[in-house]
Design a protein around this motif. Structure first.
Motif, mmCIF file in Angstrom:
data_model
loop_
_atom_site.group_PDB
_atom_site.id
_atom_site.type_symbol
_atom_site.label_atom_id
_atom_site.label_comp_id
_atom_site.label_asym_id
_atom_site.label_seq_id
_atom_site.Cartn_x
_atom_site.Cartn_y
_atom_site.Cartn_z
ATOM 1 N N SER A 128 0.845 -1.203 0.000
ATOM 2 C CA SER A 128 0.000 0.000 0.000
ATOM 3 C C SER A 128 0.878 1.250 0.000
ATOM 4 O O SER A 128 0.479 2.289 -0.512
ATOM 5 C CB SER A 128 -0.984 0.008 1.168
ATOM 6 N N SER A 159 -2.755 6.025 2.182
ATOM 7 C CA SER A 159 -2.145 5.080 3.119
ATOM 8 C C SER A 159 -1.010 5.803 3.838
ATOM 9 O O SER A 159 -0.182 6.462 3.186
ATOM 10 C CB SER A 159 -1.602 3.874 2.341
ATOM 11 N N MET A 216 6.002 -2.296 18.699
ATOM 12 C CA MET A 216 4.821 -2.288 17.826
ATOM 13 C C MET A 216 4.119 -3.650 17.860
ATOM 14 O O MET A 216 2.886 -3.738 17.972
ATOM 15 C CB MET A 216 5.234 -1.949 16.394
ATOM 16 N N ALA A 246 3.653 -5.480 9.545
ATOM 17 C CA ALA A 246 2.423 -6.206 9.876
ATOM 18 C C ALA A 246 2.263 -7.391 8.941
ATOM 19 O O ALA A 246 1.371 -7.444 8.095
ATOM 20 C CB ALA A 246 1.234 -5.259 9.786
HETATM 21 C C1 2P0 Z 1 5.039 1.207 9.158
HETATM 22 N N1 2P0 Z 1 3.068 -0.261 9.021
HETATM 23 O O1 2P0 Z 1 5.422 2.176 9.791
HETATM 24 C C2 2P0 Z 1 4.049 0.314 9.868
HETATM 25 C C3 2P0 Z 1 4.681 -0.815 10.554
HETATM 26 C C4 2P0 Z 1 2.858 -1.624 9.281
HETATM 27 C C5 2P0 Z 1 3.706 -1.938 10.426
HETATM 28 O O2 2P0 Z 1 2.652 1.648 7.959
HETATM 29 O O3 2P0 Z 1 -4.012 2.441 7.338
HETATM 30 O O4 2P0 Z 1 -0.683 0.362 5.297
HETATM 31 O O5 2P0 Z 1 -2.988 2.623 5.082
HETATM 32 O O6 2P0 Z 1 -2.390 4.254 6.869
HETATM 33 O O7 2P0 Z 1 0.337 2.612 5.818
HETATM 34 C C6 2P0 Z 1 1.304 -0.114 7.409
HETATM 35 O O8 2P0 Z 1 0.272 0.780 7.536
HETATM 36 O O9 2P0 Z 1 -1.705 1.868 7.028
HETATM 37 C C7 2P0 Z 1 2.394 0.476 8.149
HETATM 38 P P1 2P0 Z 1 -2.832 2.857 6.557
HETATM 39 P P2 2P0 Z 1 -0.419 1.445 6.276
HETATM 40 O O10 2P0 Z 1 5.462 0.916 8.027
#
Ligand code: 2P0
Length: 331
Positions: A111, A143, A248, A289
């Motif tokens: 994303s 996102s 996290m 994640a």
């Molecule tokens: C990150 N993640 O900082 C964290 C770590 C996942 C785990 O950013 O809801 O897909 O689209 O804003 O960007 C994944 O979250 O969430 C993410 P949305 P996104 O990379």
């Protein structure tokens, strides 16, 4: 006032990124404002190529992802395009054709590269001259992690203070060539995860007893990572990155119902990387994640790290990449 787009078509490449200081939780779900800032690295070898063609004969947007029309993903894409259309002054619908060169929706930040490419291609096609900070805000609405993928090398996302999200954007900290690092991605599962990051972090905020502390104790990690990057201090960056990752996941695991993104091979890789680091190899782990483990190392350690993680049972493939640039125009 609306006007017909002039160029109408553009194709761009945006790369995936992994956060070293993680984003998990939202201050405002409607505006997609993160509850915490984050610091990431942009990955050279994992990308989304997106072509957009605005077409006045369409009465709805169409999305083709990796060769398959995905009506199920269209809503989110159209809502992000609506923001671009509103600012650029057009109502034209678009064909969006997007290809990832890595597994989609499996914890490899599809994303991030996807929405960065979407806003990059849409603004280019509409010849809408959008400054980087504003483009980052548009990508964030699609996102949160996408706001970071517009830029290369080391990138910081600011959570901001404004209720309208106008100061919640990403900006580059250090260009990729200024501190070359290698990233080895151990793929332990290729299917899409059951609970996406967005719903997952919303559930954590509602139910994890640790979520409040995750947010409260987050800012010093950003300071430590920023300082480590400025000083090219690998060991300090390793310490704060591993800690942020585990904190996290502690929030995720303590969610009701629990979000356990790891499998057995994930844990075995994590332990393999910890053992290497204890032996003096400049490497650290991070996990998003999903079940994949990213081992970040100095380039000279790449072969040792690859050997160590590709022999872990359950590792299906190891992707190796350096740090890459920001958004690129392809044609
Ligand atoms: C990150 N993640 O900082 C964290 C770590 C996942 C785990 O950013 O809801 O897909 O689209 O804003 O960007 C994944 O979250 O969430 C993410 P949305 P996104 O990379």
């Amino acid at each position: 006032m609306t006007s017909s787009p002039k160029l109408v078509q553009a194709k761009v490449r945006a790369r995936s990124n992994i956060a070293l200081v993680k984003y998990w939780g939202k201050a405002d779900a409607a505006l997609n404002i993160p509850a915490v800032g984050s610091i990431s690295i942009t990955l050279d070898g994992l990308w989304t190529d997106t072509e957009i063609r605005f077409d006045d004969s369409l009465n709805a947007d169409r999305l083709v992802l990796n060769g398959t029309e995905r009506a199920d993903q269209l809503d989110r894409v159209s809502r992000c395009l609506d923001l671009v259309r509103a600012q650029a002054g057009t109502e034209s619908k678009a064909w969006v054709t997007s290809e990832n060169n890595f597994p989609t929706g499996a914890g490899l930040a599809s994303s991030a590269s996807g929405f960065a490419a979407l806003v990059g291609a849409a603004t280019a096609a509409l010849e809408f001259d959008c400054p980087p900070r504003e483009l980052s805000i548009l990508a964030r609405r699609g996102s949160g992690s996408a706001a970071r993928s517009l830029f290369g090398g080391f990138v910081e996302m600011h959570k901001g203070e404004a209720a309208d999200g106008s100061d919640s954007f990403a900006e580059p900290l250090l260009a990729a060539p200024d501190w070359p690092l290698s990233v080895l991605v151990a793929i332990t599962e290729k299917s899409e995860k059951a609970v996406g990051s967005g719903p997952g972090m919303a559930l954590s905020a509602q139910t994890s007893p640790f979520y409040k502390d995750w947010v409260t104790f987050h800012p010093p990690d950003l300071d430590a990572a920023r300082d480590a990057i400025a000083a090219r201090d690998f060991s300090a960056l390793a310490d704060v990155s591993e800690w942020s990752c585990l904190k996290m996941h502690a929030s995720a695991m303590s969610t009701v119902p629990p979000l356990l993104y790891w499998n057995g091979a994930t844990v075995d890789c994590l332990n393999r990387v910890r053992a290497l680091r204890a032996d003096g190899v400049p490497v650290f782990f991070t996990i998003d994640a999903g079940p994949q483990v990213k081992a970040v190392c100095l380039p000279g350690a790449e072969e040792d790290v690859r050997r160590a993680i590709e022999s872990v049972p359950g590792v299906r493939e190891v992707l190796a990449t350096g740090l890459g640039p920001g958004l690129e125009r392809l044609e």
